[in-house]
Design an enzyme around this catalytic site. Structure first.
Site, mmCIF file in Angstrom:
data_model
loop_
_atom_site.group_PDB
_atom_site.id
_atom_site.type_symbol
_atom_site.label_atom_id
_atom_site.label_comp_id
_atom_site.label_asym_id
_atom_site.label_seq_id
_atom_site.Cartn_x
_atom_site.Cartn_y
_atom_site.Cartn_z
ATOM 1 N N TYR A 200 37.566 61.954 14.409
ATOM 2 C CA TYR A 200 36.642 62.020 13.265
ATOM 3 C C TYR A 200 35.687 63.181 13.527
ATOM 4 O O TYR A 200 34.996 63.197 14.549
ATOM 5 C CB TYR A 200 35.835 60.728 13.144
ATOM 6 C CG TYR A 200 36.620 59.526 12.666
ATOM 7 C CD1 TYR A 200 37.398 58.778 13.537
ATOM 8 C CD2 TYR A 200 36.581 59.137 11.326
ATOM 9 C CE1 TYR A 200 38.115 57.667 13.098
ATOM 10 C CE2 TYR A 200 37.300 58.031 10.879
ATOM 11 C CZ TYR A 200 38.055 57.307 11.770
ATOM 12 O OH TYR A 200 38.765 56.205 11.338
ATOM 13 N N LYS A 296 38.935 50.299 6.319
ATOM 14 C CA LYS A 296 38.748 48.859 6.125
ATOM 15 C C LYS A 296 39.480 48.290 4.914
ATOM 16 O O LYS A 296 39.528 47.074 4.744
ATOM 17 C CB LYS A 296 37.250 48.540 5.991
ATOM 18 C CG LYS A 296 36.492 48.710 7.289
ATOM 19 C CD LYS A 296 37.039 47.792 8.367
ATOM 20 C CE LYS A 296 36.524 48.148 9.753
ATOM 21 N NZ LYS A 296 37.341 47.533 10.810
HETATM 22 C C1 PHB Z 1 44.820 57.522 7.699
HETATM 23 O O1 PHB Z 1 45.577 57.636 8.682
HETATM 24 O O2 PHB Z 1 45.199 57.734 6.522
HETATM 25 C C2 PHB Z 1 43.367 57.109 7.942
HETATM 26 C C3 PHB Z 1 42.983 56.699 9.205
HETATM 27 C C4 PHB Z 1 41.658 56.328 9.431
HETATM 28 C C5 PHB Z 1 40.744 56.389 8.396
HETATM 29 C C6 PHB Z 1 41.144 56.807 7.108
HETATM 30 C C7 PHB Z 1 42.462 57.172 6.885
HETATM 31 O O3 PHB Z 1 39.438 56.052 8.627
#
Ligand code: PHB
Ligand code: APR
Length: 388
Positions: A200, A296
């Site tokens: 992130y 979530k």
């Molecule tokens: C995804 O892999 O699409 C994904 C993963 C984590 C998140 C949002 C999307 O917080």
């Protein structure tokens, strides 16, 4: 035609609810407006809390998940000059499983087919009647014929745009909504993930997320203005911007390739109360939407469905209390997960219109997170999933 429970919607909520009820010997039917191929073509996140994994295993649909899912013991947050690894396992004793929502949906469809559960595709004009009476019924058109199902209960698992929530009189509904001033541009590419866990990234230019579907399929996101369109973004432009939002060492590791899917999705937080009116019960996106930052959406659908399935099973066994408590019980967890999703979104996205003070608050929050085990534990316990 008569069924004990009529479920509207053949997404994860409706399918999982049908399976749990039929496993308990109850007579449930699913009415889905779209074709199965259409439902299975939806590209959605697949970060499964342990609670959902446990439910799927107990319901007999955990085999492929166990073989193909990836266990993640943590995640990396890189933002505002900080780099923080949140060690879920060390801090909470729990992990999350990476397994696409499409695969969860496919596994549920396959098992419902195997046990001969009725899932009707192409159900048009589904309308709920008599939800506030002791004898609700549902009408719809299927294969060119007008159909009617009389039932004891109706489960509204028809997502944000379905008819169930709107069946509850507006004067009885309390709706809470927050629309974020940006969207997520997502790309799917046949490239190896950036890291073995999710990354992130918070940057002055905007948020970025490096995720995955499997060892050869990556899913990356960029925060983009709501005015952007997919056509504004070439693959080269996407990769260049993603690199700008990552620390140099991670940007150097990024393997790029042609997109096989590219789309922009808006972000909102939405909750509608109550999640019940008479004999109509809402579950999943029909009642609430969370920004994807906290991953979530699917996991909240799972806890709603768990509560509702257990309450309906109890009701047919003579105990009406859990069904009376369903809406309050589900909403308590929904609000907590919405808070977490909102807080992660606030911490990691750029909000230029909100000025320098918020930007400094965001940077300070990440700096505090980097230096506090208590803060990391709080984030971890929300990410892996609060207790049901
Ligand atoms: C995804 O892999 O699409 C994904 C993963 C984590 C998140 C949002 C999307 O917080
Ligand atoms: N009649 C019948 N089916 C309908 C109708 C209708 N009028 N309206 C909508 N549906 C169907 C949709 O076609 C969809 O397949 O209801 C289903 C709802 O599924 P989802 O939108 O996936 O919602 P849910 O099952 O609650 O799953 C929540 O999906 O949107 C993601 O992030 C969310 O991961 C979360 C998950």
């Amino acid at each position: 035609m008569r069924n004990q429970i009529c479920i509207i919607g053949g997404g994860p909520s409706g399918l999982l609810l049908c399976l749990l009820l039929r496993r308990a010997g109850l007579d449930a039917i699913v009415l889905e407006q779209r074709s199965r191929d259409y439902v299975l073509a939806r590209i959605r996140a697949g970060v499964l809390e342990q609670g959902l994994v446990d439910i799927l295993r107990a319901a007999g649909v955990g085999k492929r998940l166990e073989a193909e899912g990836f266990t993640h013991d943590g995640t990396l947050i890189v933002a505002h000059g900080q780099r923080v690894h949140i060690d879920f396992k060390a801090l909470t004793g729990k992990s999350v499983t990476i397994y696409g929502q499409t695969e969860v949906t496919r596994d549920l469809y396959d098992e419902l087919d195997r046990i001969g559960a009725p899932v009707l595709h192409g159900a048009e004009g589904v309308t709920i009647h008599g939800a506030a009476t002791d004898a609700p019924h549902v009408t719809f058109r299927h294969d060119g014929q007008d159909r009617r199902i009389d039932c004891d209960y109706v489960a509204g698992c028809d997502g944000f745009h379905g008819p169930s929530r709107r069946t509850i009189p507006e004067k009885l509904r309390r709706q809470f909504e927050h629309v974020y001033p940006f969207g997520w541009l997502g790309i799917l590419s046949e490239t190896p993930p950036l890291q073995h866990e999710l990354v992130y990234a918070g940057h002055d230019r905007g948020f970025a997320l490096c995720s995955m579907r499997n060892a050869g399929l990556s899913r990356h996101y960029l925060q983009v203005p709501l005015t952007d369109e997919v056509g504004d973004w070439s693959d080269a432009a996407f990769w260049a911007e993603l690199r700008r939002r990552l620390p140099a060492d991670l940007a150097d590791q990024l393997v790029t390739g042609p997109s096989i899917e590219k789309s922009i999705a808006p972000l909102r937080s939405f909750i509608s109360e109550p999640m019940r009116w008479g004999r109509l019960f809402l579950a999943g996106d029909a009642a609430h939407i969370v920004p994807p930052t906290g991953a979530k959406g699917l996991n909240l659908a799972a806890s709603d469905v768990w509560y509702l399935s257990q309450a309906l099973i109890a009701r047919y066994a003579g105990d009406a209390e859990p069904l009376e408590a369903y809406s309050a019980r589900a909403l308590s967890r929904v609000w907590k997960a919405s808070r977490f999703s909102w807080s992660m979104t606030r911490m990691l996205h750029s909000f230029p219109a909100e000025g320098a003070f918020l930007a400094r608050m965001q940077a300070t929050e990440v700096e505090y997170l980097a230096g506090s085990q208590a803060a990391q534990t709080a984030l971890a316990e929300n990410y892996v999933g609060l207790p049901y």
